[in-house]
Design an enzyme around this catalytic site. Structure first.
Site: not given
Length: 715
Positions: A378, A497, A499, A697
């Site tokens: 991030d 997000h 992802d 992440c």
């Protein structure tokens, strides 16, 4: 068309001027004609090409016509192909005649000196500066395009410096001081642009592009003229130019152009015909800046005392600032990053094992640098910049600025490792974290090629009032031009997000990759199959202490869960259609990865598999206060994986045990292993999953740049 300059003549006294090689002079034959003149005759010495323009026709002299009428529009053009050896060694004479002819009624004499003044850069994109017939004042895309390229000098070659190299007006080296005496001696013996000398250039100079001013001809001509290198006011804050004159000592390189310096007077050496300047970029393309910058060299003629100088020639060269380029999951990994925080030793070891299989070095960010912020994906995105003479990685720092906020500058920025950042003045949201920033592999969409892929970002459309990526970040990504962004709908997720529901993995067939999409429908189908096979009582979470086990039958019986996942599937389907259109994908290019979600439409979904049932007495670790103080029970997200070539690090789903095997792991293997991929399932449950994140992440990867050169594409 050659650059042309108007020259006034006089029948009262001779005129002298300079003709720059490759240009034309237009003689004002009518303006200098005596009152009674009606025709004229032109004669030049052998080194001058003379043309008469009459009735829109251009006639090269000598010709069968000896005298030309002084009609409106009559013009004499001159050009020279060879440099003068002495000042005024070529001449042209204009003779004017009256009605009676015979003796001329007046003569105008012009003495010419031919010199070369040329400002050159690597416009052919071959890695060296050379003379070219290409239009240096334009910049074009494509494999047959031309135009010079400039790198933003955003690394820090002196580790002791506090700023980026483009933040000051000094030349930096690894030692932070100067070049060696040996290097100075070498440059005294050989020209600086010899390719074998490039290793001896200071690192900071290697980050810059050369711009060469060539001045040839009688050296005394330049004592009566002035050469000025200048940059447009609008471009001055985007570039810096350094010049060392005849010296090769690092300390002699001075900042001569850029920022508040708009012009620099050059004094050509009597012994050197070339002056080499080093140009650095200060800013990436962005809103209000296309990335194009122009430099000019102007030859000024000194008139009589008390009058201002007049420009008689200008040469221009245009550079384009190299864009920041992202690399996709399918690119070869060069370095894996992970954070060491409390109680994640096993996770770091597991990531290291996958990295070792991929023969990729692992960099662990220690607690003092991450301050218990484990979400390195991030915080930053790794990319690169590239010019024909050099390529280096550049880390893009997100606006989130949590515990890792100092890590990119303190630990990544350095020699040949650049840094760029954008802030969110309106305040950063979760969508400004770079888990919400991905890029596809190269694609072709309805004949339009995207050889560097397309950037994917999450947003709040189609509904209003939701979260969006910061305008500054989105504008920056769009301005790079080479990876046209695609907006997806991600605000339905609690974190938001992209992802969380998509990933790309390499494949040996079709387009060379597969798009992985989280799929509640595929998950329900799998669980229904297992129930019909008699495994309805198979439970999840074997081996997880304090986590209640949930059976397949209980999941399938939860109507509220099924209804919510139907909504989630509709959101993913919306994105599926966007991705198919924007990336030119067919259904065969997409794999549906079994996944369930939990949440509500007001606050969003937690996209993690598979814990879908509220335990009656949940552990404190399984609860996390989110929006509005609401507590959600977190599940796993298998698409949130680490991709290192053919080696995948996938969050271990702890799915229902069927025949002693996790049925979710088996299904994922069945989908991915036929592509030549190796699946390693990593237990990140208590170290990442319960904190709303997974393997992707908590990791980051620097990857190999594209083999394709960005300037060969057509945006």
């Amino acid at each position: 068309m050659a650059q042309q300059r108007r020259v006034q003549l006089s029948t009262q006294r001779p005129t002298s001027t300079v003709c720059v090689l490759g240009t034309e002079l237009s003689l004002d034959v009518c303006g200098s004609a005596p009152k009674d003149a009606v025709t004229f005759h032109v004669q030049g010495t052998p080194g001058v090409k003379v043309y008469v323009v009459h009735d829109t026709q251009s006639v090269k002299l000598p010709s069968s016509v000896s005298r030309w009428p002084l009609a409106a529009g009559a013009e004499v053009l001159l050009a020279m192909d060879a440099l003068s050896k002495d000042v005024g060694d070529e001449k042209v004479r204009i003779s004017y005649f009256g009605e009676a002819g015979g003796v001329p009624v007046g003569r105008a004499m012009l003495y010419l000196t031919c010199v070369e003044v040329s400002l050159d850069a690597d416009t052919t994109r071959g890695g060296t500066v050379s003379r070219t017939l290409l239009d240096k004042a334009t910049w074009t895309w494509g494999p047959d395009g031309h135009g010079a390229i400039l790198l933003v000098n955003c690394d820090r070659d002196d580790p002791t410096a506090k700023m980026l190299d483009n933040s000051d007006t000094a030349i930096r080296s690894y030692a932070g001081t100067r070049t060696s005496h040996t290097t100075n001696l070498i440059f005294l013996l050989f020209p600086i642009d010899f390719p074998f000398l490039h290793p001896f250039l200071t690192p900071d100079l290697k980050d810059m592009s050369q711009m060469v001013l060539r001045t040839r001809g009688p050296r005394t001509i330049f004592t009566g003229h002035r050469l000025v290198l200048h940059v447009d006011y609008s471009d001055a804050d985007k570039v810096g130019v350094f010049y060392g004159g005849n010296s090769v000592a690092l300390e002699e390189y001075k900042h001569v152009l850029g920022c508040s310096k708009l012009a620099y007077t050059i004094k050509p050496s009597r012994h050197q015909e070339e002056s080499i300047f080093y140009v650095e970029g200060l800013a990436f393309p962005d809103v209000g800046f296309s990335g194009l910058v122009a430099f000019h060299v102007t030859l000024l003629e000194s008139p009589e005392k008390g009058l201002l100088e007049t420009p008689i020639f200008t040469d221009t060269v245009v550079f384009r600032m190299a864009p920041w380029i992202m690399t996709p999951n399918t690119a070869a990994p060069l370095e894996v990053f992970v954070c060491s925080v409390d109680n994640n030793e096993d996770f770091v070891a597991a990531v290291g094992a996958v990295a070792e299989k991929a023969k990729c070095p692992l960099t662990v960010c220690p607690p003092l640098e991450n301050r218990q912020d484990r979400w390195i994906q991030d915080e930053v995105e790794f990319g690169y910049v590239q010019a024909p003479h050099k390529t280096f990685p550049v880390v893009f720092d997100s606006p989130r600025d949590r515990g890792l906020k100092d890590f990119p500058v303190k630990s990544i920025l350095g020699p040949d490792f650049g840094y760029v950042a954008r802030q969110a003045p309106e305040g950063a949201s979760s969508l400004d974290s770079f888990g919400n920033l991905e890029v596809s592999p190269p694609v072709t969409v309805q004949g339009k090629e995207y050889p560097l892929g397309r950037i994917l970002i999450g947003s709040s459309f189609p509904r209003f009032g939701g979260r969006r990526m910061a305008k500054a970040v989105k504008d920056f990504l769009t301005a790079q031009k080479v990876q046209a962004p695609v907006e997806l709908f991600s605000d339905w997720l609690a974190v938001g997000h992209v992802d969380e529901f998509l990933s790309f993995v390499p494949a040996h067939d079709r387009k060379g990759f597969r798009l992985l999409l989280a799929s509640p429908s595929a998950c329900y189908q799998l669980l229904k199959e297992k129930q019909e096979e008699g495994f309805g009582e198979a439970a999840m979470f074997h081996g997880l202490e304090g986590v209640p086990r949930t059976t397949i039958t209980e999941i399938l019986a939860d109507e509220g869960l099924r209804k919510f996942n139907s909504y989630v599937q509709s959101c993913i389907n919306w994105n599926r259609d966007i991705l198919k259109r924007s990336l030119g994908l067919a259904e065969q290019d997409i794999l549906d990865i079994p996944q369930l979600f939990r949440g509500d439409t007001a606050h969003g979904a937690e996209a993690f598999f598979p814990d879908m049932v509220r335990p009656s007495a949940p552990s404190a670790l399984l609860q996390k206060p989110l929006l509005g103080g609401k507590h959600w029970f977190l599940v796993r997200l298998q698409v949130n994986m680490l991709v290192l070539g053919r080696h995948l690090g996938i969050p271990k789903p702890f799915g229902p045990q069927v025949g002693g095997q996790c049925c979710l792991e088996e299904r994922v293997r069945a989908l991915l292993e036929p592509l030549g991929l190796t699946c390693t399932f990593i237990d990140d449950y208590f170290s990442y999953h319960v904190f709303s994140g997974e393997v992707h992440c908590g990791t980051n990867v620097r990857r190999k740049p594209f083999a394709f050169k960005w300037w060969h594409m057509v945006p």
